[in-house]
Design a protein around this motif. Structure first.
Motif, PDB file in Angstrom:
ATOM      1  N   PHE A   1      51.165  33.932  56.624  1.00 16.50           N
ATOM      2  CA  PHE A   1      51.360  34.156  55.199  1.00 16.50           C
ATOM      3  C   PHE A   1      50.946  35.575  54.822  1.00 16.50           C
ATOM      4  O   PHE A   1      50.043  36.156  55.425  1.00 16.50           O
ATOM      5  CB  PHE A   1      50.537  33.148  54.384  1.00 16.50           C
ATOM      6  CG  PHE A   1      50.918  31.714  54.622  1.00 16.50           C
ATOM      7  CD1 PHE A   1      52.206  31.273  54.355  1.00 16.50           C
ATOM      8  CD2 PHE A   1      50.000  30.803  55.125  1.00 16.50           C
ATOM      9  CE1 PHE A   1      52.566  29.950  54.567  1.00 16.50           C
ATOM     10  CE2 PHE A   1      50.344  29.482  55.343  1.00 16.50           C
ATOM     11  CZ  PHE A   1      51.638  29.054  55.068  1.00 16.50           C
ATOM     12  N   THR A   2      51.609  36.107  53.817  1.00 17.78           N
ATOM     13  CA  THR A   2      51.265  37.440  53.318  1.00 17.78           C
ATOM     14  C   THR A   2      50.343  37.311  52.112  1.00 17.78           C
ATOM     15  O   THR A   2      50.373  36.313  51.387  1.00 17.78           O
ATOM     16  CB  THR A   2      52.535  38.206  52.917  1.00 17.78           C
ATOM     17  OG1 THR A   2      53.240  37.469  51.909  1.00 17.78           O
ATOM     18  CG2 THR A   2      53.437  38.412  54.121  1.00 17.78           C
ATOM     19  N   GLY A   3      49.524  38.325  51.903  1.00 22.61           N
ATOM     20  CA  GLY A   3      48.606  38.333  50.767  1.00 22.61           C
ATOM     21  C   GLY A   3      47.167  38.167  51.205  1.00 22.61           C
ATOM     22  O   GLY A   3      46.869  37.731  52.320  1.00 22.61           O
ATOM     23  N   LYS A   4      46.249  38.526  50.326  1.00 22.56           N
ATOM     24  CA  LYS A   4      44.822  38.441  50.622  1.00 22.56           C
ATOM     25  C   LYS A   4      44.384  36.990  50.768  1.00 22.56           C
ATOM     26  O   LYS A   4      44.919  36.087  50.130  1.00 22.56           O
ATOM     27  CB  LYS A   4      44.018  39.108  49.510  1.00 22.56           C
ATOM     28  CG  LYS A   4      44.188  40.627  49.440  1.00 22.56           C
ATOM     29  CD  LYS A   4      43.311  41.200  48.339  1.00 22.56           C
ATOM     30  CE  LYS A   4      43.446  42.716  48.261  1.00 22.56           C
ATOM     31  NZ  LYS A   4      42.599  43.286  47.182  1.00 22.56           N
ATOM     32  N   ASP A   5      43.358  36.803  51.594  1.00 18.99           N
ATOM     33  CA  ASP A   5      42.766  35.481  51.795  1.00 18.99           C
ATOM     34  C   ASP A   5      41.252  35.668  51.834  1.00 18.99           C
ATOM     35  O   ASP A   5      40.638  35.730  52.899  1.00 18.99           O
ATOM     36  CB  ASP A   5      43.291  34.857  53.092  1.00 18.99           C
ATOM     37  CG  ASP A   5      42.702  33.480  53.370  1.00 18.99           C
ATOM     38  OD1 ASP A   5      42.125  32.889  52.438  1.00 18.99           O
ATOM     39  OD2 ASP A   5      42.815  33.008  54.517  1.00 18.99           O
ATOM     40  N   ILE A   6      40.650  35.772  50.652  1.00 26.25           N
ATOM     41  CA  ILE A   6      39.234  36.136  50.551  1.00 26.25           C
ATOM     42  C   ILE A   6      38.344  35.121  51.255  1.00 26.25           C
ATOM     43  O   ILE A   6      37.398  35.487  51.964  1.00 26.25           O
ATOM     44  CB  ILE A   6      38.829  36.281  49.064  1.00 26.25           C
ATOM     45  CG1 ILE A   6      39.582  37.454  48.425  1.00 26.25           C
ATOM     46  CG2 ILE A   6      37.316  36.486  48.929  1.00 26.25           C
ATOM     47  CD1 ILE A   6      39.372  37.574  46.929  1.00 26.25           C
ATOM     48  N   ASP A   7      38.623  33.820  51.079  1.00 27.53           N
ATOM     49  CA  ASP A   7      37.750  32.804  51.677  1.00 27.53           C
ATOM     50  C   ASP A   7      38.121  32.470  53.119  1.00 27.53           C
ATOM     51  O   ASP A   7      37.494  31.615  53.747  1.00 27.53           O
ATOM     52  CB  ASP A   7      37.735  31.531  50.829  1.00 27.53           C
ATOM     53  CG  ASP A   7      39.130  30.962  50.601  1.00 27.53           C
ATOM     54  OD1 ASP A   7      40.077  31.402  51.283  1.00 27.53           O
ATOM     55  OD2 ASP A   7      39.277  30.079  49.739  1.00 27.53           O
ATOM     56  N   GLU A   8      39.167  33.114  53.652  1.00 30.01           N
ATOM     57  CA  GLU A   8      39.575  32.967  55.054  1.00 30.01           C
ATOM     58  C   GLU A   8      39.825  31.508  55.446  1.00 30.01           C
ATOM     59  O   GLU A   8      39.486  31.066  56.541  1.00 30.01           O
ATOM     60  CB  GLU A   8      38.535  33.594  55.985  1.00 30.01           C
ATOM     61  CG  GLU A   8      38.379  35.096  55.786  1.00 30.01           C
ATOM     62  CD  GLU A   8      37.394  35.722  56.754  1.00 30.01           C
ATOM     63  OE1 GLU A   8      36.632  34.964  57.397  1.00 30.01           O
ATOM     64  OE2 GLU A   8      37.393  36.959  56.872  1.00 30.01           O
ATOM     65  N   ASP A   9      40.441  30.771  54.524  1.00 28.13           N
ATOM     66  CA  ASP A   9      40.781  29.382  54.848  1.00 28.13           C
ATOM     67  C   ASP A   9      42.233  29.232  55.273  1.00 28.13           C
ATOM     68  O   ASP A   9      42.733  28.121  55.444  1.00 28.13           O
ATOM     69  CB  ASP A   9      40.472  28.454  53.675  1.00 28.13           C
ATOM     70  CG  ASP A   9      41.232  28.817  52.393  1.00 28.13           C
ATOM     71  OD1 ASP A   9      42.083  29.729  52.436  1.00 28.13           O
ATOM     72  OD2 ASP A   9      40.960  28.185  51.356  1.00 28.13           O
ATOM     73  N   GLY A  10      42.927  30.355  55.449  1.00 29.88           N
ATOM     74  CA  GLY A  10      44.284  30.326  55.986  1.00 29.88           C
ATOM     75  C   GLY A  10      45.380  30.443  54.959  1.00 29.88           C
ATOM     76  O   GLY A  10      46.520  30.761  55.312  1.00 29.88           O
ATOM     77  N   LEU A  11      45.085  30.181  53.681  1.00 32.17           N
ATOM     78  CA  LEU A  11      46.100  30.276  52.639  1.00 32.17           C
ATOM     79  C   LEU A  11      45.811  31.461  51.727  1.00 32.17           C
ATOM     80  O   LEU A  11      44.654  31.724  51.379  1.00 32.17           O
ATOM     81  CB  LEU A  11      46.162  28.986  51.822  1.00 32.17           C
ATOM     82  CG  LEU A  11      46.694  27.757  52.560  1.00 32.17           C
ATOM     83  CD1 LEU A  11      46.914  26.608  51.586  1.00 32.17           C
ATOM     84  CD2 LEU A  11      47.985  28.062  53.298  1.00 32.17           C
TER      85      LEU A  11
END
Length: 671
Positions: free
Chosen positions: A403-413
């Motif tokens: 997926f594209t875009g930031k993932d601050i909590d690093e949960d994959g989404l």
């Protein structure tokens, strides 16, 4: 504590029957060397062990994951330490292991992840007198491909999640013994092969267990062929002759045994029980068919179905307690003397709630004399409780999404999706296991389909339709937009968002024409080419159901295993119209589409007696009277008349299809 040398010595005792000159060791843990193939300094890669071996050597491979492809061009024994933990991963390359020399032994490995193109395989055998033993083979287009060779043995192996478990292509005098096949589109396929033997094998939850085409002298003995596809499933024999099926349990398949344009078929001492559509089906003209000393009992629709000028002998069998028909015949002559029909009065010729009957349509079936009591000591002489019948826990394949875009909590989404649907981008969520709307699409899959309009809090179903080019310039096999909109609106009334892809959701396309009927294996190839794009990691797998509309395909219309699950269906548009000339093509395509989508959502013959019940389409029959209030396209009487499932409110004999939809069935099929 034992030393490594002592442990290895103990393991080598298991192979004391093998004759070899020297032992070469391989261990992927030996990263930094030195490497000379000794027990103290093993090679790091299997291919190095093979390169430095000579004919007659023994190459021993320690536990590990070996990401490599291998060519074995010497007569050696290649043996893993433990089949569950000595893994050769092909990383989706075309072929993983290629045997090009005679007298090779390959033992004790897990072999996985071949390429997805036709004939890509985990193991390709281009040799004679070789042995593959105690291996687990999965996630490959073909598990083992035998091409133009003889006298090879495949023993005590497990095949799961393959296109074909084993494919014999012009290969003769080979042996399969003690193997397990599960969640393969086809367990074992024979093409232009002869004098091959299958024994002591177990198949379950496959699309088709054994498929024989243009082959001869095939022997199937003491196999358990059970709980496979409820529409296909069992042994399919086409354009073949001199085939024997003996001492086997053939239970709870769509068709236990299906014959087409074949001869010299002998079926003896088999238990043929609880098959949903046919115990034995004889379709296109076949001759010299012998069914003898079999228990043919409790089949849901037809115990024996015979049509189109087949000639057969059925004798010394117990044929009773079948739901609709003991024998259904059309345009045939058949001897069915010396059988027991469940009564001293012989077979019934009229419909009954409690017994099957014989139906004769322009046929001559001779049943007299018959036995006055049940015949003893027939059927299979074993009951399927051997140790090799333990089922394997397959589990679901974890997809990889990018997926594209930031993932601050690093949960994959990505954060944008979490914010859109009310999840905090600062709190880690287990999205792979979150499915708030219970539609069998987890949040990763909901995010992937966000561009198609999915909603993680509203049930979604995705269906891709491919259609074959029509052979008439003014007619298209593509479903019309009006038809798809009507079907979508019906599902919406029941709070389900059905998304039909006819070219508008990154899939759905017209595919090249095939004017004549083609084989089941050809249908599987179309699934891999046009739906999977020959990619075993295609993320649409397990999200989209798949349908293909052809001019003619192997049957009128039916669901099938495209790969490892019951997720697909095929419709023969031209054949369907020829069979129903007074019904519009729109109704035929629409009815078949919703009917078979229902199958992939778990509405199968096991679910309810009115589903796929041929008797219910015969007005004023007992089955029609019993299920006439079941106003669903899953009922053959209404299949091409309505485009909806029933809600169970129509009185006695009705059933609530909508309430019983199983959204996970197409991705985790269990029969």
């Amino acid at each position: 504590m034992c030393s490594t040398s002592q442990v290895t010595s103990q393991k080598m005792e298991n192979y004391s029957s093998l004759i070899f000159k020297k032992i070469i060791y391989v261990d992927d843990d030996n990263i930094y060397g030195p490497w000379n193939g000794t027990e103290e300094h093993p090679y790091r890669y299997i291919r190095d062990g093979i390169i430095n071996s000579t004919n007659g050597d023994f190459v021993f491979v320690y536990n590990g994951i070996y990401n490599e492809t291998i060519k074995i061009n010497k007569s050696i024994s290649l043996v893993g330490e433990n089949k569950n933990s000595t893994i050769i991963d092909g990383s989706y390359n075309q072929e993983i292991i290629n045997l090009t020399k005679d007298n090779i032994k390959l033992i004790n490995f897990t072999i996985r992840n071949s390429g997805g193109n036709p004939y890509n395989s985990a193991i390709r055998i281009n040799s004679n007198n070789s042995l593959v033993k105690k291996c687990e083979i999965y996630r490959s287009k073909v598990g083992i491909l035998l091409n133009n060779n003889i006298k090879n043995t495949i023993d005590n192996c497990t095949f799961y999640k393959n296109g074909q478990g084993i494919l014999f292509d012009s290969s003769d005098s080979n042996f399969i013994s003690g193997c397990v096949f599960t969640h393969n589109s086809i367990g074992v396929q024979f093409e232009k092969s002869k004098n091959n033997n299958i024994s002591y094998c177990y198949t379950y939850e496959n699309g088709i267990s054994f498929y024989l085409n243009d082959s001869k002298e095939i022997n199937i003995y003491q196999c358990n062929i059970s709980d496979n596809s409820v529409n296909l499933g069992g042994v399919f024999i086409e354009n073949s002759f001199d085939v024997t099926i003996g001492n086997s349990i053939i239970a709870h398949n769509g068709a236990g045994i299906s014959l087409s344009s074949s001869s010299g078929i002998s079926i003896f001492h088999c238990d043929i029980i609880k098959n949903t559509h046919f115990g034995i089906a004889m379709r296109s003209p076949s001759k010299n068919i012998l069914v003898e000393t079999c228990e043919i009992v409790k089949n849901y629709r037809y115990a024996i179905y015979i049509e189109k000028l087949n000639s057969c002998i059925i004798k010394n069998c117990n044929i009773y307690k079948n739901n609709l028909y003991d024998i259904y015949s059309r345009l045939v002559r058949c001897s069915a003397r010396l059988n027991w029909w469940g009564s001293i009065f012989g077979p019934k010729y009229i419909e009954s709630l409690y017994r099957g009957r014989i139906t004769v349509f322009l046929s001559k079936i001779r049943c007299f004399p018959w036995y006055l009591r049940q015949i003893k000591d027939i059927g299979a002489n074993w009951k399927g409780n051997e140790p090799y019948l333990k089922k394997i826990n397959i589990g679901l394949q974890q997809k990889i999404f990018n997926f594209t875009g930031k993932d601050i909590d690093e949960d994959g989404l990505p954060d944008w999706w979490e914010e859109k649907w009310g999840y905090s981008p600062f709190i880690w969520d287990d999205h792979k296991h979150l499915d708030p709307d219970n539609d069998a699409l987890n949040n990763f899959e909901e995010c992937y389909t966000d561009k198609f309009g999915s909603n993680p809090f509203y049930k979604d179903i995705f269906l891709e339709i491919d259609w074959m080019e029509s052979n008439h310039p003014d007619i298209s096999n593509k479903p019309s937009e009006n038809l798809t909109k009507e079907i979508v609106s019906i599902f919406k009334e029941h709070n389900i968002a059905l998304h039909i892809d006819i070219g508008n959701l990154d899939g759905g396309q017209e595919i090249p024409i095939c004017n004549s009927a083609f084989s089941y294996s050809k249908l599987q190839d179309l699934y891999w080419k046009y739906f999977l794009q020959n990619d075993l990691n295609n993320p649409r797998k397990g999200i989209f159901h798949y349908g293909i509309i052809c001019n003619y395909c192997p049957d009128l219309n039916f669901p099938f295993f495209g790969w490892d699950q019951f997720d697909s269906f095929a419709i023969s548009a031209k054949w369907l119209k020829e069979s129903n000339p007074l019904t519009s093509m729109e109704n035929l395509i629409g009815g078949a589409l919703v009917h078979h989508l229902g199958h992939t959502l778990g509405l199968i013959a096991d679910t309810y007696g009115g589903i796929d019940n041929t008797g219910s389409s015969q007005i004023f029959s007992i089955q029609w009277l019993k299920y006439r209030n079941y106003k669903s396209c899953m009922n053959y009487h209404y299949k091409y008349k309505i485009l909806t499932f029933s809600d169970g409110t129509n009185g006695r004999g009705d059933f609530d299809d909508w309430k019983n939809l199983d959204f996970s069935f197409f991705k985790n099929t269990i029969f």
